[in-house]
Motif scaffolding. Structure first.
Motif, PDB file in Angstrom:
ATOM      1  N   ASP A 231      33.329  28.900  -5.496  1.00 29.76           N
ATOM      2  CA  ASP A 231      32.250  28.945  -6.485  1.00 29.76           C
ATOM      3  C   ASP A 231      31.968  27.537  -7.006  1.00 29.76           C
ATOM      4  O   ASP A 231      32.809  26.919  -7.656  1.00 29.76           O
ATOM      5  CB  ASP A 231      32.640  29.882  -7.638  1.00 29.76           C
ATOM      6  N   LEU A 232      30.756  27.088  -6.690  1.00 31.41           N
ATOM      7  CA  LEU A 232      30.286  25.778  -7.109  1.00 31.41           C
ATOM      8  C   LEU A 232      30.601  25.477  -8.579  1.00 31.41           C
ATOM      9  O   LEU A 232      31.050  24.399  -8.933  1.00 31.41           O
ATOM     10  CB  LEU A 232      28.764  25.849  -6.954  1.00 31.41           C
ATOM     11  N   ARG A 233      30.361  26.467  -9.418  1.00 32.32           N
ATOM     12  CA  ARG A 233      30.520  26.261 -10.867  1.00 32.32           C
ATOM     13  C   ARG A 233      31.968  25.954 -11.212  1.00 32.32           C
ATOM     14  O   ARG A 233      32.254  25.084 -12.028  1.00 32.32           O
ATOM     15  CB  ARG A 233      30.080  27.529 -11.620  1.00 32.32           C
ATOM     16  N   LYS A 234      32.876  26.679 -10.581  1.00 24.73           N
ATOM     17  CA  LYS A 234      34.280  26.469 -10.899  1.00 24.73           C
ATOM     18  C   LYS A 234      34.770  25.121 -10.391  1.00 24.73           C
ATOM     19  O   LYS A 234      35.571  24.456 -11.041  1.00 24.73           O
ATOM     20  CB  LYS A 234      35.119  27.603 -10.309  1.00 24.73           C
ATOM     21  N   VAL A 235      34.273  24.732  -9.211  1.00 21.96           N
ATOM     22  CA  VAL A 235      34.668  23.433  -8.655  1.00 21.96           C
ATOM     23  C   VAL A 235      34.275  22.321  -9.624  1.00 21.96           C
ATOM     24  O   VAL A 235      35.074  21.457  -9.969  1.00 21.96           O
ATOM     25  CB  VAL A 235      34.011  23.203  -7.276  1.00 21.96           C
ATOM     26  N   VAL A 236      33.033  22.374 -10.096  1.00 16.97           N
ATOM     27  CA  VAL A 236      32.544  21.312 -10.980  1.00 16.97           C
ATOM     28  C   VAL A 236      33.226  21.383 -12.344  1.00 16.97           C
ATOM     29  O   VAL A 236      33.650  20.365 -12.894  1.00 16.97           O
ATOM     30  CB  VAL A 236      31.011  21.399 -11.137  1.00 16.97           C
TER      31      VAL A 236
END
Lengths: 283, 557
Positions: A231-236
Motif C-alpha cells: 500500500d502506497l500510503r503505508k510505504v510513504v
C-alpha cells in the motif's frame, strides 16, 4: 546462464531449451489439466522456500508434477532423462512459472479505481519502476535503481555488482519472496542475518501491506498469511520500502549473475506515485 | 582553538532518552568540550543558545535532529560528528532483538490482547495516534501535552461513544490493575479507587494510601483540562461510573485542581449516585461540608488519603424520595443565605441568588426567582421603607405565596432567627400560611417546607414551641445550615441515567497489556512491572514531510 551471461555454453543451452525442453514441456502440459501454481507455491512455502531466491522445494514439486506427464509424452528416453535431470538439478527451475503466476495475480489487481496498491515492481539495471492499481495502465514511476547488497560467488565482490536488475520482483509484489522470509530462514545468510532477522523481515512487510494472503501461509508465524498488497500510503507514511530478495548481476555485460542479496526500491518512487494519485483523485 | 560544528538530520525522530545517550557518548570523545543533541524545536534551540551551543545560522525545523559539538579543535569536532552513526547504532544492536513495529496497527496485531495504548509522541502528532487507538477499540493513556482543546474534546467524545477511556492529554499518572502507567508509585493493591485530574496529586494520594497500610484498586487519570467547562469532565464521569461498578473498589477518591463550578456540580451529583463513599478534594474549591451522605470533602491531599483509608463498613443510607422540582430559599439572615448557597452550589445547578458567590449566579431580578434560587430578603434592595424580615414577616409571607404558586417549585427553605430584637412569634405567623399553601398543593403533595431555626433555649420566643409549631405544620426543621444543606442536597440529587456507553469493566480486570508509542522508558517500566507490552518505533508520518503527511491524513478519511 541468467542475468546477461553470454558465451558458447549459454547459446548451446538456449538452443537445447528451445528444441528439447520446450517441446517436451509443451507436450506434457498438453495432456495435463494444467499445473495449479498457487497450490505449488503454498506447499513450497511450507518447505522452506520464499518463492524468489529459494525455490529448491518448489522446483522439486514442479518436477514431481511434471515427471509422469513427461514420461507419458516424451518418447525418446534419452531426451526424457535430460529434461527431468535439468528440471531437478536447477534449484530455480520453477521460478519462471512462479513469476508468471505472480504476474497473473498482480495484473488482476491492476486498474481498480481508487486503489493505492502497487501492482508492479521491475528493474532494468539502471532504473527501478513501479505501477499503481488506481493509476494508469502505462503510468510508471521511476528512479535510479540501487545496488543490491549480498553474498557473492567466489571471485566476485560488492564492487562488481550492477544496479538492481530483473523482473522477478513481481514475486514480492504478489506477497512472497522477500515478504515471506519468515518461512525461509535458510537464506537469511545472504545478508549476514539470523533466523530472527528473517522473521523480522516479514513482520516489517506487514507494516506496508494491505492484507494477508489467504493461500500462502507461514508455519513459523502460526500460519499467518504472507504480507500482501503493498500500500502506497503505508510505504510513504512509515518510510518503509518493500524488501526484495534478488540475484545480483555483474556490472559488465556478458558476465551474468555474480551473487544474491537484498535490495529496496527508492522511497521517492512511492512519494511521486502518491502525489500523482492525489492529483488524479483531487485529494 | 575552540570550534562549534553542527549537523542537521532532516526528519530524523528519536526519543529524548536516545538523544541523551548520544549526547553523553559524544562528550566522552577526545577533545570534545560540550555537546548538544536535540530535536530542533524553538524551545530546544533557545536552550542551546543559553549554553552558547547554538551555531550562528541554523535553518532547521522541529522535526530535524540537531547535533552540535563544541571541541578544542576543528578536527576533533569533525571526528566527533562522524561518530554519530556509530553511537546510535551501538545502542540499537544491544536493544533490538525482537521485532519493533513501526505502526500502531502492526503493534496491535503483535499483541492483540493490549487494551491500552500509552502515547507520548510530540503534541502535534499525539491526537492522530490517539484517534487511531480509538479506531482500534483501545483505551488511551495520553501523556503528550500541547494537544489542542478541540482535539481533546473530539477524542473524548469519540471515546465516550465507544465506551473507551482517554486519559489525558497531559496525563502523567495512572494505575490499572496494579500496573503503573507513566509516572506512578509502586503501591499495593487494595480497595480504594482514585480518579485524578492531576498526575502528582494522584501520586501523592496513592502513595499516602499505601503508606497508611491500604491499597489501590485502580487510579484513573483524566488530564488537567478534563474538569474545565469545555471538556465537561467526560473522562472523570466515565471513571466515576466505572469505579462505581467495580466490586473491588470500596471507596473512591476524586482529586482535581479547581474545576469549573458547573462541572464540579455535575461530578459531585454523579458522585452522590456512586453507591459507595467518595472522598472529594478539589484543590482551592470551597467544600460545602465535611460530609454529605456518601461524600466526604477533604481539605488536603494527605487528608483525602486518610479519609479514604478510614472509611470502613459503609452502608448506603436509605434513599429519600428525590425531587425533580426547584428549591427556593427565603432568608432573613444574609450569612445563612450565603452559607447555604456555598453548600448547595456543589449539588444544585443552575442556582441563582441576589447575593451570589460568583457572578454567573446573579439573579436578574431579585423579585423573580429562577431555577434553584437563594434569596436574601434582608438585602438593601428589599429594605427600602420596610422593617427587617427578622422583625416583620410580611415580605417573606408574600414571597412564600409567590413561590408556592409556581408549580415548578418543590421545596421552600427559610430561616427562623430567634433572640433579642427578633419577632416574638415568627412560627405563629408563618404556620397558617404554610398550612394554606400545602393545602393548595395537596393533590400533588409535592411542596415541602424546610426551616433552619437559629436560637437557644433561653431565647424569649421559646425555642421548643417554635420548633414544634413548625413541625406540627409538616415543616422539616434543622438547627444548623450545614444539616439543612446535607438534607437538601440529598433530596435534590439528580437521578440521571448515564448518557454514555459504559466502559467495559472486564478490560480493567484483565492482566494489563499495552502498546507504547513514544518514550521508551514507559515501555521499560511496563516490562519491569511484569506487564505485557510492545513498543512502537514511532517516527513522524512521511518522515516529517508535511505536504505528504497532510495528504495521507486526507486519504485516511
Amino acid at each position: 546462464m541468467r542475468y546477461g551471461a553470454y558465451s558458447e555454453e549459454v547459446l548451446k543451452k538456449l538452443h537445447w531449451m528451445n528444441d528439447v525442453l520446450g517441446t517436451s514441456l509443451a507436450d506434457a502440459l498438453a495432456v495435463s489439466n494444467g499445473i495449479d501454481m498457487r497450490a505449488l507455491i503454498a506447499e513450497a512455502l511450507h518447505m522452506g522456500d520464499e518463492g524468489h531466491n529459494r525455490n529448491k522445494a518448489g522446483s522439486l514439486i514442479y518436477l514431481k508434477l511434471l515427471a509422469p506427464l513427461i514420461a507419458k509424452t516424451t518418447k525418446d528416453s534419452a531426451a526424457m532423462a535430460e529434461v527431468m535431470q535439468f528440471i531437478g538439478d536447477n534449484a530455480l527451475s520453477v521460478l519462471n512459472p512462479v513469476m508468471a503466476a505472480c504476474k497473473a495475480m498482480t495484473d488482476a489487481a491492476h486498474g481498480v479505481e481508487g486503489s493505492t496498491i502497487v501492482t508492479t515492481m521491475a528493474r532494468n539495471g539502471t532504473d527501478f519502476g513501479i505501477r499503481v492499481s488506481g493509476l494508469g495502465e502505462k503510468q510508471w514511476f521511476t528512479a535510479p535503481a540501487e545496488i543490491p547488497v549480498g553474498l557473492f560467488f567466489s571471485g566476485f565482490s560488492q564492487a562488481d555488482a550492477n544496479p538492481d536488475i530483473g523482473d522477478s520482483a513481481i514475486t514480492e509484489t504478489a506477497g512472497i519472496g522477500g515478504f515471506a522470509m519468515a518461512t525461509a530462514p535458510a537464506i537469511v545468510t545472504f545478508v549476514g542475518g539470523t533466523p530472527k532477522d528473517a522473521m523480522n523481515a516479514t513482520l516489517e512487510m506487514y507494516e506496508i501491506t494491505f492484507t494477508e494472503s489467504k493461500f500462502f501461509t507461514m508455519p513459523s508465524l502460526d500460519f499467518r498469511g504472507t504480507p500482501t498488497g503493498i500500500d502506497l500510503r503505508k510505504v510513504v507514511e512509515l518510510g518503509i520500502t518493500p524488501r526484495i530478495n534478488t540475484g545480483i548481476a555483474h556490472k559488465n555485460a556478458g558476465v551474468g549473475q555474480v551473487g544474491a542479496g537484498l535490495v529496496r526500491p527508492p522511497l521517492k518512487l512511492f512519494e511521486d506515485a502518491l502525489l500523482a494519485f492525489a492529483e488524479k483523485y483531487n485529494i | 582553538m575552540t570550534t562549534i560544528k553542527h549537523e542537521i538530520r532532516r526528519g530524523a525522530y528519536y526519543d529524548s532518552v536516545v538523544l541523551m545517550q548520544l549526547q553523553r557518548g559524544l562528550l566522552t570523545l577526545p577533545d570534545v568540550l560540550d555537546a548538544g543533541v536535540v530535536m530542533a524545536t524553538q524551545a530546544n534551540c533557545d536552550l542551546l543558545a543559553a549554553n552558547q551551543l547554538l551555531p550562528a545560522s541554523v535553518a532547521s525545523s522541529p522535526d530535524d535532529l540537531l547535533v552540535v559539538v563544541k571541541a578544542a579543535s576543528d578536527s576533533a569536532a569533525s571526528d566527533a560528528l562522524r561518530q554519530v552513526d556509530a553511537l546510535l547504532a551501538k545502542r540499537r544492536t544491544s536493544m533490538a532483538e525482537d521485532f519493533r513495529p513501526r505502526s500502531l496497527s502492526a503493534a496491535a496485531k503483535q499483541l492483540p490482547e493490549a487494551n491500552w495504548v500509552l502515547i507520548s509522541v510530540p503534541g502535534r502528532y499525539a491526537a492522530g495516534v490517539a484517534r487511531e487507538t480509538l479506531e482500534l477499540g483501545k483505551n488511551v493513556f495520553l501523556y503528550s501535552d500541547n494537544v489542542s482543546l478541540e482535539d481533546e474534546i473530539a477524542l473524548k467524545k469519540t471515546a465516550r461513544e465507544k465506551g473507551l477511556l482517554v486519559m489525558g492529554p497531559d496525563c502523567g499518572t495512572a494505575i490499572i490493575n496494579g500496573i503503573g502507567l507513566g509516572f506512578a508509585n509502586r503501591v499495593r493493591r487494595g480497595d480504594i479507587g482514585v480518579i485524578g485530574a492531576s498526575g502528582t496529586g494522584t501520586q501523592a494520594v496513592t502513595a499516602q494510601i499505601h503508606n497508611l497500610g491500604a491499597g489501590i484498586s485502580h487510579a484513573i487519570g483524566t488530564g488537567g483540562r478534563d474538569l474545565k467547562l469545555d471538556v465537561g469532565a467526560i473522562t472523570a464521569h466515565q471513571a466515576l461510573d466505572l469505579l462505581a461498578r467495580d466490586d473491588e473498589t470500596k471507596v473512591i477518591v476524586l482529586v482535581s485542581k479547581p474545576p469549573s463550578p458547573e462541572v464540579a456540580t455535575s461530578l459531585i451529583s454523579a458522585a452522590q449516585r456512586a453507591g459507595k463513599p467518595v472522598v472529594v478534594y478539589f484543590i482551592g474549591y470551597p467544600p460545602p461540608a465535611r460530609k454529605i451522605g456518601n461524600l466526604h470533602f477533604a481539605i488536603s491531599l494527605s487528608e483525602a488519603a486518610e479519609l479514604a483509608v478510614e472509611i470502613k463498613n459503609w452502608k448506603p443510607e436509605t434513599k429519600s424520595q428525590v425531587s425533580s422540582l426547584y428549591l427556593r430559599g427565603l432568608f432573613s439572615g444574609g450569612t445563612l443565605a450565603y452559607e447555604t448557597l456555598l453548600g448547595l452550589q456543589s449539588f444544585l445547578s443552575p442556582i441563582y441568588s441576589n447575593a451570589p458567590i460568583t457572578n454567573y449566579q446573579l439573579l436578574k431580578d431579585p423579585l423573580k426567582s429562577e431555577a434553584h434560587s437563594i434569596i436574601d430578603l434582608g438585602d438593601e434592595f428589599f429594605m427600602v421603607g420596610r422593617l427587617h424580615p427578622m422583625i416583620d414577616n410580611d415580605l417573606r409571607i408574600r414571597r412564600m405565596k409567590q413561590e408556592a404558586d409556581d408549580s415548578e417549585v418543590g421545596m421552600i427553605l427559610f430561616d427562623v432567627v430567634l433572640g433579642e430584637g427578633s419577632h416574638l412569634d415568627p412560627a405563629g405567623e408563618l404556620v397558617p400560611v404554610i398550612k394554606e399553601m400545602r393545602e393548595k398543593r395537596l393533590e400533588t403533595g409535592d411542596l415541602e417546607f424546610v426551616a433552619m431555626v437559629i436560637g437557644t433555649d433561653d431565647d424569649p420566643q421559646n425555642l421548643e414551641s417554635q420548633v414544634s409549631q413548625l413541625q406540627d405544620a409538616g415543616v422539616t426543621v434543622f438547627r444548623t445550615a450545614a444539616e439543612a444543606v446535607e438534607y437538601i442536597s440529598l433530596r435534590f440529587s439528580v437521578i440521571k441515567k448515564n448518557d454514555f456507553t459504559p466502559v467495559n469493566l472486564e478490560q480493567l480486570k484483565q492482566p494489563l497489556a499495552a502498546v507504547n508509542v513514544g518514550l521508551e522508558s514507559f515501555y521499560d517500566s511496563l516490562i519491569s512491572q511484569g506487564a505485557q507490552a510492545v513498543h512502537v518505533e514511532w517516527r513522524p508520518p512521511a518522515g516529517g514531510n508535511e505536504k505528504l503527511a497532510s495528504l495521507l491524513a486526507r486519504m485516511k478519511k
